[in-house]
Write a protein that holds these residues in place. Structure first.
Motif, PDB file in Angstrom:
ATOM      1  N   LYS A 104       0.827  -1.203   0.000  1.00 40.07           N
ATOM      2  CA  LYS A 104       0.000   0.000   0.000  1.00 40.07           C
ATOM      3  C   LYS A 104       0.865   1.259   0.000  1.00 40.07           C
ATOM      4  CE  LYS A 104      -2.412  -0.807   3.680  1.00 40.07           C
ATOM      5  NZ  LYS A 104      -3.463  -0.615   4.723  1.00 40.07           N
ATOM      6  N   SER A 105       0.303   2.316  -0.562  1.00 40.92           N
ATOM      7  CA  SER A 105       0.962   3.614  -0.561  1.00 40.92           C
ATOM      8  C   SER A 105      -0.039   4.661  -0.106  1.00 40.92           C
ATOM      9  CB  SER A 105       1.471   3.955  -1.963  1.00 40.92           C
ATOM     10  OG  SER A 105       0.402   4.294  -2.826  1.00 40.92           O
ATOM     11  N   VAL A 106       0.368   5.903  -0.093  1.00 42.93           N
ATOM     12  CA  VAL A 106      -0.523   6.982   0.293  1.00 42.93           C
ATOM     13  C   VAL A 106      -1.687   7.124  -0.686  1.00 42.93           C
ATOM     14  CG1 VAL A 106       0.697   8.785  -0.988  1.00 42.93           C
ATOM     15  CG2 VAL A 106      -0.514   9.375   1.115  1.00 42.93           C
ATOM     16  N   PHE A 107      -1.527   6.528  -1.888  1.00 43.53           N
ATOM     17  CA  PHE A 107      -2.574   6.642  -2.899  1.00 43.53           C
ATOM     18  C   PHE A 107      -3.630   5.539  -2.800  1.00 43.53           C
ATOM     19  CE2 PHE A 107       1.254   8.600  -4.834  1.00 43.53           C
ATOM     20  CZ  PHE A 107       0.772   9.898  -4.932  1.00 43.53           C
ATOM     21  N   ARG A 140       9.344   8.637  -0.883  1.00 44.46           N
ATOM     22  CA  ARG A 140       8.862   9.681   0.020  1.00 44.46           C
ATOM     23  C   ARG A 140       7.516  10.253  -0.449  1.00 44.46           C
ATOM     24  NH1 ARG A 140      14.741  12.625   1.223  1.00 44.46           N
ATOM     25  NH2 ARG A 140      15.497  10.986   2.627  1.00 44.46           N
ATOM     26  N   ILE A 141       7.336  10.325  -1.763  1.00 42.78           N
ATOM     27  CA  ILE A 141       6.068  10.835  -2.288  1.00 42.78           C
ATOM     28  C   ILE A 141       4.922   9.871  -1.962  1.00 42.78           C
ATOM     29  CG2 ILE A 141       4.783  11.273  -4.426  1.00 42.78           C
ATOM     30  CD1 ILE A 141       7.398  12.373  -5.611  1.00 42.78           C
ATOM     31  N   GLN A 142       5.138   8.594  -2.270  1.00 46.88           N
ATOM     32  CA  GLN A 142       4.036   7.635  -2.110  1.00 46.88           C
ATOM     33  C   GLN A 142       4.030   6.958  -0.736  1.00 46.88           C
ATOM     34  OE1 GLN A 142       4.343   4.643  -5.167  1.00 46.88           O
ATOM     35  NE2 GLN A 142       6.334   3.891  -4.495  1.00 46.88           N
ATOM     36  N   GLN A 143       5.055   7.301   0.087  1.00 50.60           N
ATOM     37  CA  GLN A 143       5.164   6.731   1.437  1.00 50.60           C
ATOM     38  C   GLN A 143       5.229   5.202   1.391  1.00 50.60           C
ATOM     39  OE1 GLN A 143       2.407   8.469   4.270  1.00 50.60           O
ATOM     40  NE2 GLN A 143       2.720  10.528   3.433  1.00 50.60           N
TER      41      GLN A 143
END
Length: 484
Positions: A104-107, A140-143
């Motif tokens: 999983k990512s921030v998206f 770092r963008i998508q964590q």
């Protein structure tokens, strides 16, 4: 990352050099190569991922915003994404992001994996460093930090682990910040390409005017650092030293090579290195020749030699054999073979080994010409190696562009070099009759420059600088170190 590994002085210039020294030299060949590179990558992206979202925009912030929007929308593939780490002030343009569902990512219940496409055949450090930086920014963008990224080369794909490059990446970023902030100034490269454009001319002058150690040919960075630690900052410092002391310090042969090169600068003339290698052999016909070749930069191009130029020493005349496309390559070699005649009665002077090696290679391509091409290759003489073996010169290297100006020769035009001549050749193939004249002039200058250099060195009175007998170092002697 390219500049940090290949041109750190040019990177320093971006931040600190006088703006008046900025001199743009981007050529149409550079553009053709860039356009061809992007076209090839785009073809690959669309062939493998027809549903890819291609990021285009008018600014870095615009393309960055569009990249975030495509990631948020869950695009299966994203071509040419902009990745920007705002707090760290680093950014870059990647080739491709692929959507995966392994973490999983921030998206959402997916993340993106980095794919870099390169046309090169071999993996280079700056490819890996750039990929590691882009992958870190992506994490770092998508964590979600993907543990690896793929660099797709011309014939293979290489998987790079992030952890294997994190330390080197941290060091590279520290070096970049030191250069940016002015706390570290790298040395220039070696002229005549002391930096990449637009700082090449400025770097060349900086190195030459200061007598920088990089002006001494064939010594690497570690040895220059050793010389600086011993207190030698310039070629003048070395030339002023006692040769016996310098030889003991640096070792017999390395010390001699460095000292004599520095002395050549001090005297402003050649210094004898070895007798018996110059002048080169002479025969009935003494010919200076040079090839111009077209690389497959554009889609559909086939690499080929399109121009053979030759300067006849006895006749004082330049002749050329020109192909109109790759299908006429064999024709111009037939013409060249007929022009030379009996190779046993000729010496074919060239600069570096390319021409001789390429004729041997073409002997396998054109079987009917194999015997003749091999005969011409056997008649070749590498003038550069003869000069290199015979003289220490007040020059940073032994390229033709570095050596010929020492003897007053100057190329007649600044906008047509080895690479740019290809573009003028392509223009000629499209019907621009005038463009080929620039290529012929450039090739003629290359051929004539060898003849001028040969004649000047044959008539020169090089200095004979004595070198003392250097005693062998005693084992475990303090203060003596092996030269790297």
């Amino acid at each position: 990352m390219f500049s940090l590994t290949q041109d750190p002085f040019g990177l320093w210039c971006d931040y600190h050099a006088p703006r008046a020294e900025f001199f743009a030299e981007n050529t149409r060949y550079d553009k053709a190569r860039t356009d061809g590179d992007k076209s090839t990558k785009s073809d690959i992206i669309f062939a493998e991922h027809p549903d890819a979202v291609i990021i285009e925009g008018d600014s870095q912030s615009d393309t960055f915003l569009k990249t975030l929007q495509a990631m948020e929308a869950g695009a299966p593939a994203i071509g040419y994404p902009s990745l920007w780490d705002l707090p760290e002030n680093v950014l870059g343009r990647a080739t491709l992001l692929l959507k995966e569902h392994k973490g999983k990512s921030v998206f959402g219940k997916y993340h993106y994996r980095l794919i870099q496409l390169k046309r090169a055949g071999d993996l280079k450090d700056h490819y890996s460093l750039a990929a590691a930086l882009l992958n870190r920014i992506l994490g770092r963008i998508q964590q979600y930090q993907h543990p690896d990224m793929v660099i797709s080369l011309r014939t293979k794909r290489v998987c790079i682990l992030q952890r294997d490059w994190d330390e080197r990446l941290d060091n590279a970023l520290r070096l970049w910040r030191d250069i940016r902030d002015g706390s570290f100034k790298p040395e220039t490269g070696r002229p005549p390409k002391a930096a990449q454009p637009p700082w090449r001319k400025y770097a060349n002058h900086s190195a030459a005017d200061s007598g920088a150690l990089v002006m001494i040919p064939a010594i690497g960075y570690e040895l220059r650092e050793e010389l600086r630690e011993y207190g030698y900052q310039t070629t003048a410092d070395i030339a002023a030293e006692d040769p016996l002391k310098f030889g003991i310090l640096m070792g017999d042969q390395p010390g001699k090579d460095i000292y004599m090169s520095a002395t050549a600068y001090k005297l402003g003339k050649p210094v004898i290195k070895k007798t018996g290698c110059f002048p080169p052999p002479r025969k009935k016909r003494n010919l200076y020749f040079d090839f111009e070749a077209s690389d497959p930069v554009r889609a559909g191009d086939i690499a080929h030699v399109y121009l053979i130029g030759v300067y006849d020493r006895e006749a004082g005349k330049y002749s050329s054999f020109l192909a109109h496309g790759h299908t006429e390559e064999e024709k111009i070699f037939r013409e060249f073979i007929e022009f030379v005649g009996d190779p046993a009665q000729a010496v074919l002077y060239h600069w570096t080994t390319y021409e001789a090696h390429h004729m041997r290679k073409l002997a396998g391509v054109y079987p009917e010409l194999a015997k003749s091409l091999t005969g011409l290759a056997d008649a070749c003489f590498d003038l550069m190696e003869s000069v290199k073996d015979s003289f220490y010169l007040p020059a940073p290297g032994y390229s033709l562009k570095a050596v010929a100006p020492l003897f007053g020769f100057q190329w007649r035009q600044n906008d047509c070099g080895a690479m740019e001549s290809m573009v003028f050749y392509w223009d000629w193939l499209k019907g621009n009759e005038d463009s080929i004249k620039k290529v012929l002039m450039y090739n003629e200058d290359d051929c004539v420059s060898m003849a001028v250099l040969d004649k000047a060195l044959e008539a020169a009175e090089p200095a004979a600088v004595p070198w003392p007998d250097i005693p062998e170092p005693e084992e475990d002697s303090p203060g003596l170190e092996e030269t790297p």
